[in-house]
Design a protein around this motif. Structure first.
Motif, PDB file in Angstrom:
ATOM      1  N   UNK A  65     -31.360  86.904 140.611  1.00 44.71           N
ATOM      2  CA  UNK A  65     -32.365  87.509 139.736  1.00 44.71           C
ATOM      3  C   UNK A  65     -32.632  88.973 140.071  1.00 44.71           C
ATOM      4  N   UNK A  66     -32.857  89.772 139.035  1.00 40.36           N
ATOM      5  CA  UNK A  66     -33.299  91.159 139.170  1.00 40.36           C
ATOM      6  C   UNK A  66     -34.574  91.276 138.342  1.00 40.36           C
ATOM      7  N   UNK A  67     -35.621  91.849 138.934  1.00 41.58           N
ATOM      8  CA  UNK A  67     -36.907  91.954 138.253  1.00 41.58           C
ATOM      9  C   UNK A  67     -37.320  93.412 138.101  1.00 41.58           C
ATOM     10  N   UNK A  68     -38.345  93.639 137.270  1.00 38.45           N
ATOM     11  CA  UNK A  68     -38.869  94.971 136.934  1.00 38.45           C
ATOM     12  C   UNK A  68     -37.895  95.682 135.973  1.00 38.45           C
ATOM     13  N   UNK A  69     -38.380  96.010 134.783  1.00 35.40           N
ATOM     14  CA  UNK A  69     -37.499  96.538 133.735  1.00 35.40           C
ATOM     15  C   UNK A  69     -36.767  97.815 134.142  1.00 35.40           C
ATOM     16  N   UNK A  70     -37.440  98.720 134.853  1.00 35.51           N
ATOM     17  CA  UNK A  70     -36.781  99.970 135.251  1.00 35.51           C
ATOM     18  C   UNK A  70     -35.631  99.705 136.215  1.00 35.51           C
TER      19      UNK A  70
END
Length: 230
Positions: A65-70
């Motif tokens: 998983x990768x989080x935070x839109x930026x």
């Protein structure tokens, strides 16, 4: 192996953060599975993939998983290097884009949110501060983009296009709910033409929620915020 390479995006229909990621994925031609989250009853998968904030968007690639839109947008650009490149290769130009990306998020988006969620004198103050910041952004973008933005081509889509578009594309719904003009054609012609060009992209148009649905959600958000502060 095929399952490991699968790209999944956990999102919510009205989230501008999610829309940023979806546009980037579609512009680069990346196949993905979209999972709609009910934020009042979050799935175990979302809680597992984002245990710190329990928020969308979450991009899952290779099972990770990768989080935070930026952060997700930079991950997409670094992982799939085909056009469009969201950030310039030149370090100085990249730094400039990152600066204005931060300004859009921290000053403009947060300012718009405050206009929606505040009432009375605080509302009037939020409007004044937002319009002042938008005028600063307008003038600085005229220097950065002297020819303006009348057309956006998917193959040349950049990070600032995505952020300006995602933040301001529902401006008419926000104006209706907040009772104030957010985009002034006379004071913000470049931003307005930029948003208009964004909304005309087929990739974007397919993702835009209905106006009435956004208005309904924003009215609920405003009513809830004013009720909790009253």
């Amino acid at each position: 192996m095929e399952e490991e390479q699968k790209v999944k995006l956990y999102g919510m229909w009205a989230s501008t953060y999610v829309k940023r990621v979806e546009v980037a994925l579609r512009a680069k031609g990346i196949a993905y599975e979209y999972i709609e989250e009910d934020l009042s009853n979050k799935s175990q998968a979302l809680l597992q993939y984002n245990p710190v904030h329990n928020k969308v968007p979450v991009l899952v690639h290779n099972g990770k998983p990768i989080t935070e839109s930026s952060i997700i947008l930079e991950y997409i650009d670094e992982t799939w290097k085909q056009a469009p490149r969201l950030l310039p290769d030149d370090p100085y130009q990249r730094a400039k884009v990152r600066f204005w990306a931060s300004f859009i998020q921290q000053q403009l988006f947060e300012g718009v949110s405050q206009v929606i969620t505040r009432g009375g004198e605080a509302h009037e103050k939020a409007i004044g501060e937002l319009l002042e910041k938008m005028n600063i952004f307008e003038e600085e973008m005229k220097k950065l983009l002297p020819n303006g933005v009348s057309v956006i081509e998917v193959q040349n889509l950049g990070l600032l296009d995505i952020l300006v578009g995602a933040v301001f594309s529902p401006y008419k719904a926000r104006e209706e709910v907040a009772g104030v003009q957010i985009l002034d054609p006379e004071k913000n012609p470049l931003i307005l033409s930029w948003v208009t060009a964004w909304n005309q992209l087929t990739t974007v148009h397919e993702l835009l929620p209905p106006h009435d649905k956004i208005v309904g959600l924003l009215q609920f958000v405003r009513k809830t915020a004013l009720g909790s502060s009253g």
